[in-house]
Each structure stands twice: as C-alpha cells, then as structure tokens.
Design a protein around this motif. Structure first.
Motif, PDB file in Angstrom:
ATOM      1  N   GLU A 597     -26.387  11.341 -35.196  1.00  9.14           N
ATOM      2  CA  GLU A 597     -26.340  12.683 -35.782  1.00  9.14           C
ATOM      3  C   GLU A 597     -27.420  12.857 -36.841  1.00  9.14           C
ATOM      4  O   GLU A 597     -28.085  13.907 -36.910  1.00  9.14           O
ATOM      5  CB  GLU A 597     -24.960  12.926 -36.385  1.00  9.14           C
ATOM      6  N   MET A 598     -27.591  11.855 -37.684  1.00  3.62           N
ATOM      7  CA  MET A 598     -28.577  11.956 -38.770  1.00  3.62           C
ATOM      8  C   MET A 598     -30.002  11.997 -38.222  1.00  3.62           C
ATOM      9  O   MET A 598     -30.832  12.784 -38.686  1.00  3.62           O
ATOM     10  CB  MET A 598     -28.405  10.792 -39.746  1.00  3.62           C
ATOM     11  N   PHE A 599     -30.309  11.162 -37.234  1.00  2.00           N
ATOM     12  CA  PHE A 599     -31.664  11.162 -36.660  1.00  2.00           C
ATOM     13  C   PHE A 599     -31.948  12.487 -35.948  1.00  2.00           C
ATOM     14  O   PHE A 599     -33.050  13.041 -36.048  1.00  2.00           O
ATOM     15  CB  PHE A 599     -31.832   9.994 -35.682  1.00  2.00           C
ATOM     16  N   LYS A 600     -30.933  13.002 -35.244  1.00  3.50           N
ATOM     17  CA  LYS A 600     -31.140  14.262 -34.531  1.00  3.50           C
ATOM     18  C   LYS A 600     -31.356  15.398 -35.513  1.00  3.50           C
ATOM     19  O   LYS A 600     -32.226  16.259 -35.319  1.00  3.50           O
ATOM     20  CB  LYS A 600     -29.926  14.547 -33.641  1.00  3.50           C
ATOM     21  N   ALA A 601     -30.592  15.387 -36.609  1.00  3.62           N
ATOM     22  CA  ALA A 601     -30.726  16.451 -37.616  1.00  3.62           C
ATOM     23  C   ALA A 601     -32.086  16.413 -38.293  1.00  3.62           C
ATOM     24  O   ALA A 601     -32.646  17.457 -38.650  1.00  3.62           O
ATOM     25  CB  ALA A 601     -29.618  16.311 -38.659  1.00  3.62           C
ATOM     26  N   SER A 602     -32.629  15.225 -38.459  1.00  2.00           N
ATOM     27  CA  SER A 602     -33.931  15.104 -39.127  1.00  2.00           C
ATOM     28  C   SER A 602     -35.096  15.297 -38.159  1.00  2.00           C
ATOM     29  O   SER A 602     -36.258  15.302 -38.573  1.00  2.00           O
ATOM     30  CB  SER A 602     -34.054  13.735 -39.799  1.00  2.00           C
ATOM     31  N   GLY A 603     -34.787  15.440 -36.860  1.00  2.00           N
ATOM     32  CA  GLY A 603     -35.842  15.652 -35.866  1.00  2.00           C
ATOM     33  C   GLY A 603     -36.488  14.377 -35.363  1.00  2.00           C
ATOM     34  O   GLY A 603     -37.500  14.422 -34.662  1.00  2.00           O
ATOM     35  N   ASP A 604     -35.918  13.210 -35.703  1.00  2.00           N
ATOM     36  CA  ASP A 604     -36.473  11.933 -35.239  1.00  2.00           C
ATOM     37  C   ASP A 604     -35.854  11.613 -33.878  1.00  2.00           C
ATOM     38  O   ASP A 604     -34.899  10.831 -33.770  1.00  2.00           O
ATOM     39  CB  ASP A 604     -36.170  10.829 -36.261  1.00  2.00           C
ATOM     40  N   ILE A 605     -36.426  12.232 -32.842  1.00  2.00           N
ATOM     41  CA  ILE A 605     -35.872  12.086 -31.504  1.00  2.00           C
ATOM     42  C   ILE A 605     -36.054  10.661 -30.977  1.00  2.00           C
ATOM     43  O   ILE A 605     -35.216  10.152 -30.222  1.00  2.00           O
ATOM     44  CB  ILE A 605     -36.519  13.095 -30.531  1.00  2.00           C
ATOM     45  N   ASP A 606     -37.137  10.008 -31.400  1.00  2.00           N
ATOM     46  CA  ASP A 606     -37.375   8.630 -30.950  1.00  2.00           C
ATOM     47  C   ASP A 606     -36.225   7.721 -31.380  1.00  2.00           C
ATOM     48  O   ASP A 606     -35.662   6.975 -30.569  1.00  2.00           O
ATOM     49  CB  ASP A 606     -38.698   8.103 -31.513  1.00  2.00           C
ATOM     50  N   SER A 607     -35.867   7.765 -32.671  1.00  2.00           N
ATOM     51  CA  SER A 607     -34.772   6.927 -33.162  1.00  2.00           C
ATOM     52  C   SER A 607     -33.429   7.403 -32.623  1.00  2.00           C
ATOM     53  O   SER A 607     -32.528   6.594 -32.366  1.00  2.00           O
ATOM     54  CB  SER A 607     -34.756   6.929 -34.698  1.00  2.00           C
ATOM     55  N   TYR A 608     -33.296   8.708 -32.449  1.00  2.00           N
ATOM     56  CA  TYR A 608     -32.071   9.277 -31.877  1.00  2.00           C
ATOM     57  C   TYR A 608     -31.811   8.679 -30.495  1.00  2.00           C
ATOM     58  O   TYR A 608     -30.667   8.326 -30.150  1.00  2.00           O
ATOM     59  CB  TYR A 608     -32.212  10.799 -31.787  1.00  2.00           C
ATOM     60  N   SER A 609     -32.881   8.528 -29.715  1.00  2.00           N
ATOM     61  CA  SER A 609     -32.717   7.973 -28.367  1.00  2.00           C
ATOM     62  C   SER A 609     -32.214   6.527 -28.427  1.00  2.00           C
ATOM     63  O   SER A 609     -31.406   6.112 -27.589  1.00  2.00           O
ATOM     64  CB  SER A 609     -34.050   8.033 -27.606  1.00  2.00           C
ATOM     65  N   SER A 649     -45.095   6.287 -25.974  1.00  2.00           N
ATOM     66  CA  SER A 649     -44.895   4.848 -26.138  1.00  2.00           C
ATOM     67  C   SER A 649     -43.412   4.504 -26.231  1.00  2.00           C
ATOM     68  O   SER A 649     -42.963   3.470 -25.721  1.00  2.00           O
ATOM     69  CB  SER A 649     -45.624   4.356 -27.394  1.00  2.00           C
ATOM     70  N   VAL A 650     -42.627   5.395 -26.867  1.00  2.00           N
ATOM     71  CA  VAL A 650     -41.184   5.161 -26.981  1.00  2.00           C
ATOM     72  C   VAL A 650     -40.521   5.327 -25.620  1.00  2.00           C
ATOM     73  O   VAL A 650     -39.623   4.564 -25.247  1.00  2.00           O
ATOM     74  CB  VAL A 650     -40.560   6.110 -28.021  1.00  2.00           C
ATOM     75  N   VAL A 651     -40.967   6.329 -24.873  1.00  2.00           N
ATOM     76  CA  VAL A 651     -40.425   6.534 -23.529  1.00  2.00           C
ATOM     77  C   VAL A 651     -40.707   5.311 -22.660  1.00  2.00           C
ATOM     78  O   VAL A 651     -39.818   4.815 -21.948  1.00  2.00           O
ATOM     79  CB  VAL A 651     -41.030   7.805 -22.892  1.00  2.00           C
ATOM     80  N   THR A 652     -41.940   4.829 -22.715  1.00  2.00           N
ATOM     81  CA  THR A 652     -42.325   3.657 -21.917  1.00  2.00           C
ATOM     82  C   THR A 652     -41.463   2.449 -22.268  1.00  2.00           C
ATOM     83  O   THR A 652     -41.067   1.671 -21.398  1.00  2.00           O
ATOM     84  CB  THR A 652     -43.811   3.327 -22.143  1.00  2.00           C
ATOM     85  N   PHE A 653     -41.173   2.307 -23.566  1.00  2.00           N
ATOM     86  CA  PHE A 653     -40.374   1.177 -24.030  1.00  2.00           C
ATOM     87  C   PHE A 653     -38.906   1.328 -23.626  1.00  2.00           C
ATOM     88  O   PHE A 653     -38.249   0.360 -23.214  1.00  2.00           O
ATOM     89  CB  PHE A 653     -40.491   1.063 -25.557  1.00  2.00           C
ATOM     90  N   THR A 654     -38.375   2.537 -23.723  1.00  2.00           N
ATOM     91  CA  THR A 654     -36.928   2.750 -23.598  1.00  2.00           C
ATOM     92  C   THR A 654     -36.468   2.944 -22.163  1.00  2.00           C
ATOM     93  O   THR A 654     -35.344   2.550 -21.806  1.00  2.00           O
ATOM     94  CB  THR A 654     -36.511   3.969 -24.452  1.00  2.00           C
ATOM     95  N   ARG A 655     -37.300   3.560 -21.315  1.00  2.00           N
ATOM     96  CA  ARG A 655     -36.855   3.896 -19.954  1.00  2.00           C
ATOM     97  C   ARG A 655     -36.339   2.679 -19.181  1.00  2.00           C
ATOM     98  O   ARG A 655     -35.248   2.736 -18.592  1.00  2.00           O
ATOM     99  CB  ARG A 655     -37.974   4.579 -19.166  1.00  2.00           C
ATOM    100  N   PRO A 656     -37.080   1.569 -19.123  1.00  2.00           N
ATOM    101  CA  PRO A 656     -36.560   0.439 -18.340  1.00  2.00           C
ATOM    102  C   PRO A 656     -35.267  -0.138 -18.909  1.00  2.00           C
ATOM    103  O   PRO A 656     -34.404  -0.599 -18.148  1.00  2.00           O
ATOM    104  CB  PRO A 656     -37.697  -0.592 -18.392  1.00  2.00           C
ATOM    105  N   ILE A 657     -35.117  -0.085 -20.243  1.00  2.00           N
ATOM    106  CA  ILE A 657     -33.883  -0.597 -20.848  1.00  2.00           C
ATOM    107  C   ILE A 657     -32.705   0.297 -20.475  1.00  2.00           C
ATOM    108  O   ILE A 657     -31.623  -0.188 -20.106  1.00  2.00           O
ATOM    109  CB  ILE A 657     -34.046  -0.691 -22.377  1.00  2.00           C
ATOM    110  N   ALA A 658     -32.912   1.615 -20.550  1.00  2.00           N
ATOM    111  CA  ALA A 658     -31.845   2.551 -20.182  1.00  2.00           C
ATOM    112  C   ALA A 658     -31.460   2.391 -18.718  1.00  2.00           C
ATOM    113  O   ALA A 658     -30.260   2.404 -18.361  1.00  2.00           O
ATOM    114  CB  ALA A 658     -32.302   3.983 -20.455  1.00  2.00           C
TER     115      ALA A 658
END
Length: 742
Positions: A597-609, A649-658
């Motif tokens: 919630e806090m990351f989304k509210a601050s607009g930090d979508i990378d950390s939110y993911s 870069s975050v998408v590249t890192f996170t997609r295979p893990i997800a």
C-alpha cells in the motif's frame, strides 16, 4: 682408446712418399723419434696440434693433403680426450632431502632420455620465479639420467641474473673444453664454436644442463642440433623466442609436497614437532622451496626453537621477509636479482602494484597504479611475468606470489616517500570506487551512463565479480580514511546487483560500511536504507530472520523520524519476509500488505511489484494456494502492462520469478503438467536474465515435479543443472543436496 688407424696410415704413407726415415722426420720436425713411432703405430693418446703441425711442415704437406692430415689428428685427439674426465662443467651434487616434483621429474626423463630417433627434439626449458627450485630439479634429474648418457653430463651456470651474464662465446669455449677440444682448435667466433659444438653432440650421448639462462640470444647457440645430445635449460625468464623446445613452468609446491619437503629437511629433530605448525609454515612460505629450505635450516641449526614459535613470527607480514634468511640464504636476495633486471620505470610500477588491495588485477588497473596508458602497462606486466615476478592466467589477470608481494611492498617503503605512496593509494582507491559504483548503477531502475568503459550489464556484472577483492579493499580503505560519501554512494549502487549474486559473502560488510558511513554523515534516511539492506542480508543469504527483524526495527525507527516513506515501506517488506521465515504468516501478510500500500501510494511501482510477489509467497506458505495463484497472476498482468510505469530492468528481473511462482502454485493445486511448462519457461528466462540463484531454486522444484511425473531422466538432468547453478552462486549445501538427488 688409441688414435684412429686412418691417421697412422696417412702419416706413414706421407713419410714414405717423402723418402724419409723416422729419424730424418724427427730431425726435420723437432718431434722425438719415439713420439713419431707411437703415432705411426696408433699408440698415441692424441697428438697435440703443434706436434701435428710441425710434422706436416716437415713433410711439406699442402692443400687437401694437409687439411686431411690435421683433421684426422684432431678427431683422434678429441676421442682420446673424451675418454678422460677433465673436471670441467661438472654436475653439482644433488640435494639429499629432495622430495616431491614427481610429475616434473617424469617430464624431464621422457624429454631427454635418448630413446627416440636421431633428430628428435631433446631440449627442455624449465622456467619459473626465484626460489622455485629450478636448478635443484634440473640437477636431480641429470643425476638420475647419468646412466642414459655414457658421453657424460655437463653443467654450466650462465649467470643469467647477474649484471654480466656469461656471453655465448665464453660459454661455448667452456663446453668445448669440457668436450675435449684443446684451446688451439676452438674457433674464434660464435658461429664456428656453435657449429663445432653441435657436431660433437650429434653422435655423442651427452646431457648438457644450462642453468640460469639470461636470454634467447645467450642460450640459442648452446642448444644441440639433431642427434642424440640433449639439453635442459633453466631460467627465470620465459625465453619465449626459442623454437623447437618443450617447456615446463614450475610452480609452488602443493601443501602436501611442501610439508614432505620441510619434514625431510627437519629429519633428526624432535619427533614431537607439531604437524599443524609445520603445515602452517609451508602455507606462510607459499610453497616456495627456497623459503622452506631457509626455514628448515633455521630450525635444524637451532634445536631449541619450536616450529609454532617460528610460524608466529612469520605470521607478521611486515617482518616475514626478514625472518626468511639463514646464513647466506635470503629470500629477498633471490627476488632482488630479478628486480634489478627491470628498467627504472618498470621497477616503480612493480613496487606500486603491491598497493592493489585484491589478490589479482588486470592491465587496466595496473595502468592506474603506474600512471601509464594500458598499452604501456601490458608491456610492463609482460616483462614482470617474463622474470617470474608476476603470475598470469588465461583470463588476462595477474597476481603476485605472496612473498613477492611482500618484497614489492618492502621496496615501495624503501624507495618511495610516504607522500608518493599515499597519492597512489588514493588514486587506486578512488578509481576502484568509481568503477564499482558505476558498475552497480547498471542494475538500478533506469541506470545512468556507463562508467569506466563498462558498456553493458553483462560487462558490469563480470567486472564486479572478478574485481570483488579489489573494490572491497577500496571500500574498506575509504571507510578507514573517512571518505563516507564515496563509501555510501558505492554501497547504495550495489543494492540491485546484490540480488544477482546474493550468496556472495561480501554483502554484510558492504552494507555495514554503508550504514556506518550514513550515520557518520548524519543522514538517517540513507542509514535506514542501508539497515534495510542489512535486514535483506540476514533474511536471504544468511537465513537469520531474527537478526533481520532487529535491523528492520532500526530502519523503521529512523525512517519514521525522517518521514522517509519508501524506507518505511522497505522495512515493512523486509519484516514480512522475516516473519514468513519464522512461520508467523498472519503478521507477514499484514506487513507485506502494508508495504504494498505504501509503495503504491508513493508511486514506486517497481517496489510495489516486489511486495505483490512476496505477498503471494506468504499466501502460498499459509496454504491459501488459490489466493496465492491469483496474486501472482495479478503481478504477471502488471509486468506485462506497458502502461504500468515499471522500469524495463525491473520487469526483466521480476517476470521469470513471477512465472516460476505461478508454476509452483499450479503444482500445489495438482496441475503438475502445466506447472512443468511454466517452470521450464521461467528457467529459460532466468538464464537469459542471468539470475543463477533463482534459476537454481526453480530447477530443483522442476526436478522434483518431473520425478513425481515419472520422468526420471529429465529429473536427474534438472537436479544436475540445479547443482551446478547452486555451486555458481556459492550455496555448497544446496549444490550437494541436488547432486545427491541427481
């Protein structure tokens, strides 16, 4: 051995053709009647050149007749001299307590034993740094090979490390005398001497040991040509210009062989000598035979000394070289002989290389140390390798032997002022920190410009890994001198890279130094960031969730005081991971939900993911598999939404893990075939993104699923790949587990 019959017959024929009796020839030549009689009967042990010349003059021999007459006498004289020991170029006595070097001795035996056809290559070059026992090995081999060389074994020290190495012309003269050639028949020039030398070795089984060679130019005329003669050459230089030779590069003794050598030297001392102390002495000597000889001699000459006491003295690096001396043996002197061969500028760079903090380095870093361009650095490094003052590798990395590094440091303190040393240290530290910081930035969200010539994430990744000892040393040095801003910048830049190399042992120190630097700067928000990273270290690589929770509490306190929302959210996120590891799943879900919630509210979508993924894991561990799958599918949709605002870069890192987590949830819900497909796809993406830690875990999960499906061959293959991936990231326990399962 008597003179050849051919000479006796030719002498008799020429005397009779001249119409002279023995008495008349004796009177005309000045040679005694008895000597002439022995020559004609073939009893002469080898007429001297002046004697034969006088007889030829008396017989008025000219042209081909004279040349043939003199040559036949010379051949007989050489054969006669060869049969008698002359005491020249004698082989030194072998060392009685020689041990080890079994492979190397086999190499010399196979090389020089004259069992092949005439003309077979029979020149071996033994190279290596000072103190490695090149001469001792060559002498030992030569003594063992004596029976194979009825023509003799010769030894010649070429004084390659002296200020005046033996000229080839002088060396050839010594060898020719040892081979039986009298002074008057030794040609004046190098070419003539070399030709005569090769002709003598062509049919004679002679082994020539040429010790301590200085250069190709010095040793090339001394090598046998085709035939049965053989040569062993030792040199600190590589002598890379010599062709048609075989090479043996001598290295330090392994611990076991070094221990055997030192034990043999100490034979006769108290049987109570501590074996652990002996091994420690071998380690401190770096397996260098000369150093072991010195230590052994010191202990033998002082029966009251204990190996453990001497090991304690050697443990002090500053005084180690001074301890490595016994009588006229001193390890520093051996290194100094090579050092003095260098040019003044090369000596300076050699000294300064001791300031590099890591175990190895490349030409780029050497150029920084030497304040030269990279091409000049290459030349100096090649020269140092050639003299055995540096070791190189196929990866174009260079390193000191431990004792040579101490020698270089000692010379640096003696020959460079404190101000000069400080300037170079500052330059090296600054450059390494800039490079590490720039390399780390490649893995941040929206990295900036390339630093230090690093042009891609792959190049940055490799630089950080191979230079870890160097930039870690620079980080420590900067922290020790109060360069807090540089330390903190570097530690912060390595945040995202640490995920790629999470099992490396350095992160606790990196982020501890970062937290200390932030505290020294009075920046509580950045200190909270480093404390959150320390929480991650204890959560993931170190698996210590209790300690991780203590760090998150400290981070949350500092972040709350400063109103640093992102760091507050990070603390909640890390606390969620720690609580999940402790089995406190309800609390973990609450913490991860709060962080998201806090990351989304601050607009930090990378950390939110990242929080969405962590929340899915908490739900999975709580047995809420359907909810977990929905959570991961929601994350997958976010990752594939081009309008999400997430960094590539975050998408590249996170997609295979997800995708891997989706596969895990499908397996838990009983959809194994579909799970195998998702995990297989995820593993491929992880390989492309270079995520070995995550790939190892997913391979292990896939292997278990394949086994459940009865696909045993594929399961074994996946376990084997998982073992390799775990080994790559330094997780030995997991690697062993998967290898056993494979």
């Amino acid at each position: 051995m008597i003179a050849p019959a051919g000479f006796a017959e030719v002498l008799r024929r020429h005397r009779r053709a001249a119409g002279m009796t023995l008495e008349q020839l004796a009177e005309a030549s000045g040679v005694s009647n008895r000597t002439l009689s022995d020559m004609e009967r073939g009893r002469s042990k080898g007429p001297q050149h002046r004697t034969v010349t006088a007889v030829a003059d008396a017989l008025a021999l000219e042209g081909d007749d004279r040349d043939q007459f003199l040559e036949l006498a010379r051949e007989g004289r050489l054969r006669d001299h060869w049969a008698r020991p002359n005491g020249q170029c004698d082989l030194p006595r072998p060392v009685d307590d020689f041990t080890g070097r079994t492979v190397e001795l086999t190499w010399t035996t196979e090389l020089v034993r004259p069992q092949g056809a005439p003309g077979a290559a029979g020149v071996g070059i033994i190279t290596g740094a000072a103190g490695l026992g090149k001469t001792t090995l060559a002498v030992r081999a030569a003594h063992a090979l004596r029976p194979d060389f009825p023509g003799g074994v010769l030894f010649l020290d070429l004084f390659g490390m002296s200020s005046h190495p033996m000229p080839a012309t002088e060396a050839l003269a010594l060898l020719l005398r040892a081979l039986g050639v009298i002074e008057q028949e030794i040609p004046a020039d190098v070419a003539g001497r070399a030709s005569l030398y090769r002709s003598l070795l062509r049919q004679r089984r002679v082994l020539v040991v040429l010790d301590n060679a200085a250069s190709e130019g010095q040793v090339r005329p001394l090598l046998p040509g085709d035939g049965v003669g053989r040569a062993l050459v030792t040199s600190r230089r590589l002598l890379a210009g010599l062709e048609g030779v075989r090479r043996l590069s001598l290295g330090p003794l392994p611990l076991l062989e070094g221990t055997e050598l030192l034990t043999e030297i100490l034979k006769g001392r108290s049987a109570s000598d501590d074996g652990a102390a002996i091994s420690r002495l071998v380690e401190l000597c770096g397996g260098l035979p000369l150093a072991l000889r010195i230590i052994g001699n010191r202990l033998v000459s002082r029966p009251g000394w204990k190996p453990a006491e001497l090991a304690a003295r050697l443990g002090n690096e500053q005084g180690r070289l001074e301890q490595l001396k016994a009588g006229n043996l001193k390890i520093a002197n051996a290194f100094a002989m090579s050092y003095e061969q260098l040019t003044r500028s090369s000596r300076q760079i050699f000294r300064r290389l001791s300031l590099i903090p890591g175990r190895d380095f490349d030409a780029t870093l050497a150029a920084v140390v030497g304040e030269v361009d990279t091409e000049d650095a290459w030349d100096v490094l090649d020269e140092l390798v050639d003299l055995g003052l540096l070791q190189d590798s196929a990866a174009s990395r260079y390193r000191f032997h431990d004792l040579v590094r101490l020698f270089a440091g000692d010379r640096l303190r003696r020959e460079d002022t404190a101000a000069e040393r400080e300037t170079v240290t500052e330059a090296v530290t600054s450059w390494l920190l800039r490079m590490a910081t720039g390399a780390g930035r490649w893995f941040e969200s929206g990295h900036g410009e390339a630093a230090g010539g690093l042009s891609s994430p792959e190049e940055a990744d490799r630089w950080l890994r191979v230079n870890v000892d160097n930039w870690m040393g620079a980080l420590r040095a900067a922290a020790g001198t109060g360069r807090h801003a540089a330390v903190l910048n570097c530690a912060e830049s390595l945040d995202w890279f640490s995920d790629r190399w999470m099992h490396a042992p350095h992160w606790l120190e990196v982020f501890t130094l970062g937290a200390d630097a932030a505290a020294a700067l009075g920046d509580q928000a950045r200190q909270a960031n480093q404390l959150n990273l320390l929480a991650w270290v204890h959560l993931v690589p170190r698996d210590d969730p209790e300690t991780a929770l203590r760090y998150t509490a400290q981070a949350l306190d500092l972040a709350t005081r400063r109103g640093a929302t992102d760091e507050m959210a990070s603390a909640h996120h890390n606390a969620g991971g720690a609580l999940r590891s402790l089995g406190r799943l309800s609390e973990a879900i609450a913490s991860e939900t709060r962080a998201a919630e806090m990351f989304k509210a601050s607009g930090d979508i990378d950390s939110y993911s990242q929080c969405l993924g962590a929340l899915g894991t908490c739900l999975r561990d709580a047995g809420r598999h359907t909810e977990a799958l929905e959570q991961y599918l929601g994350l997958w949709d976010l990752l594939n939404d081009n309008r999400s605002g997430m960094k590539p870069s975050v998408v590249t890192f996170t997609r295979p893990i997800a995708l891997a987590r989706i596969g895990e949830c499908l397996a838990l819900l009983g959809h194994r075939s579909e799970a195998v497909l998702k995990l297989t796809e995820a593993i491929g993406l992880m390989e492309q993104a270079q995520l070995p830690s995550q790939q190892a875990r997913s391979l292990e999960t896939l292997a278990a699923l394949l086994a459940e499906e009865g696909r045993n061959a594929e399961s074994r293959s996946s376990y084997a790949r998982a073992a390799e991936a775990y080994e790559e990231v330094g997780d030995a326990e997991a690697s062993s587990r998967c290898r056993d399962l494979a």
